[in-house]
Enzyme design. Structure first.
Site, PDB file in Angstrom:
ATOM      1  N   ASP A 145     -15.064 -24.551 -45.523  1.00 63.33           N
ATOM      2  CA  ASP A 145     -13.628 -24.374 -45.757  1.00 63.33           C
ATOM      3  C   ASP A 145     -12.824 -24.493 -44.462  1.00 63.33           C
ATOM      4  O   ASP A 145     -11.652 -24.904 -44.471  1.00 63.33           O
ATOM      5  CB  ASP A 145     -13.351 -22.991 -46.364  1.00 63.33           C
ATOM      6  N   ASP A 163      -8.451 -18.285 -41.710  1.00 61.71           N
ATOM      7  CA  ASP A 163      -7.598 -18.903 -42.720  1.00 61.71           C
ATOM      8  C   ASP A 163      -6.141 -19.059 -42.322  1.00 61.71           C
ATOM      9  O   ASP A 163      -5.287 -19.297 -43.190  1.00 61.71           O
ATOM     10  CB  ASP A 163      -7.678 -18.092 -44.020  1.00 61.71           C
TER      11      ASP A 163
END
Length: 406
Positions: free
Chosen positions: A176, A113
């Site tokens: 994602d 992330d």
């Protein structure tokens, strides 16, 4: 090094009288600034000081540390609010919460992330201020993210740790992860290695091949053999079932492949961005805000996911400028309707100081259901800024274009 490019101008079209009135940017700006200032006044002076989501009481924020995967959305939201309203106190707050995230670029990587965390904070800080120290952190974060790339598989590892049903220590990749590729693309064009560009393209290609069903709906997770690259299984982690369309997962696909086309100009990615977009649009409810999973068994009583809607609005405003004129009308029209729906129906105020309500984070895990979450607010602000730019300048820019956003 590859050179930056200009995004093609948007072809404008007449908006039919049947479409709802466009969102009032000036009114939204006042609302956003008031809400953000209210949040800033409540933030504790502790290590857990980044607002992530509104708690079950419907009023107070839950705070997280800089290591939380959502940490960059708050700083990014502050940068966007500063860009929208040009208030020095917002710039000061944006810098404060950005510099807190600096260790992420240099510590051992704990997940994929870094794009969400660092590019959304330091990236916007650099874009808006030209501060070279911000750029240095972005480049370091790109190098760190690249360490998770597995050449045998062709994707970046998402969770380098044991997660239920992920066959650890095999290689897992979640949809994602497409959004974090923007960090690699930007770095490769702003002083980083060419290999970062190649990693991003390979990840997008491999994901396009293995992450989607025949109808172009997305799986949440694909598990690969870490040594051979062979696909082991396609599953969900946050969706209703392995074979259902988790709303935010499809939103990441729409946004991700639109961005990859912007950065590569490869027509394969533009074609695919339209395919994953069209199946999403075809299945939306009347107000254009999806249920958390398009196949949830309790629709129409299932929770919505406003965060998915915000991501898609922002993506559609960009995607509309790349496609043929008939598709431009469809995408631009749907984006305006979605943005208007969010502004009219899904404000979080006056109940709390977030921007939007009714997002769903992890329904199977029982967390963040029908609440306000910082990434919904981030992409809503991004969409408003994109809409404002389209209204005034009649085109969007790639983020590499002279430090301008979009």
């Amino acid at each position: 090094m590859r050179k930056a490019f200009f995004v093609m101008p948007l072809v404008w079209m007449a908006v039919s009288c049947q479409q709802p009135k466009s969102v009032d940017i000036d009114a939204e700006k006042i609302y956003i600034v008031d809400q953000i200032k209210s949040t800033l006044h409540t933030i504790p002076d502790t290590g857990l000081n980044i607002p992530r989501n509104i708690q079950d009481d419907g009023k107070t924020w839950r705070y997280v540390s800089y290591q939380d995967w959502t940490s960059g959305f708050w700083a990014g939201q502050l940068w966007y609010a500063y860009e929208l309203a040009d208030k020095p106190e917002l710039k000061e707050a944006a810098n404060r919460f950005t510099v807190e995230l600096k260790p992420l670029a240099y510590e051992p990587v704990i997940d994929h992330d870094l794009g969400f965390q660092v590019f959304n904070s330091f990236g916007h800080g650099y874009r808006l201020t030209g501060n070279e120290s911000y750029k240095e952190v972005v480049l370091a974060a790109a190098d760190s993210l690249a360490t998770l790339f597995n050449p045998a598989v062709g994707t970046i590892l998402s969770w380098p740790r044991s997660v239920p049903n992920m066959e650890w220590p095999q290689h897992n990749t979640i949809i994602d992860n497409m959004i974090n590729l923007e960090l690699l693309f930007w770095a490769s064009k702003n002083g980083g290695a060419d290999s970062l560009y190649n990693i991003a393209v390979k990840h997008a290609e491999t994901t396009m091949k293995n992450h989607f069903r025949d109808d172009h709906t997305s799986y949440h997770v694909v598990i690969y053999n870490k040594d051979t690259g062979e696909m082991i299984k396609q599953v969900t982690h946050q969706g209703y079932a392995d074979d259902t369309m988790w709303a935010r997962g499809q939103a990441w696909a729409i946004y991700g492949y639109t961005m990859v086309y912007r950065e590569t100009r490869d027509p394969r990615f533009l074609d695919f961005a339209q395919k994953v977009t069209d199946v999403y649009l075809e299945r939306l409810p009347e107000d254009l805000v999806p249920y958390w999973d398009f196949n949830a068994p309790d629709i129409p009583d299932a929770p919505r996911d406003v965060s998915a809607a915000a991501v898609v609005v922002s993506a559609l405003l960009e995607l509309a400028q790349y496609v043929p004129e008939n598709k431009q009308e469809l995408y631009r029209g749907k984006a305006e309707e979605m943005l208007n729906s969010l502004a009219l129906r899904y404000h979080a105020g006056p109940h709390n100081s977030a921007l939007l309500s009714q997002s769903t984070g992890h329904y199977p895990g029982g967390t963040e259901i029908n609440t306000s979450i910082n990434y919904a607010d981030y992409y809503y602000l991004e969409a408003l800024l994109r809409f404002k730019k389209l209204t005034s300048e009649k085109r969007l820019y790639g983020i590499n274009d002279d430090k301008k956003s979009f």
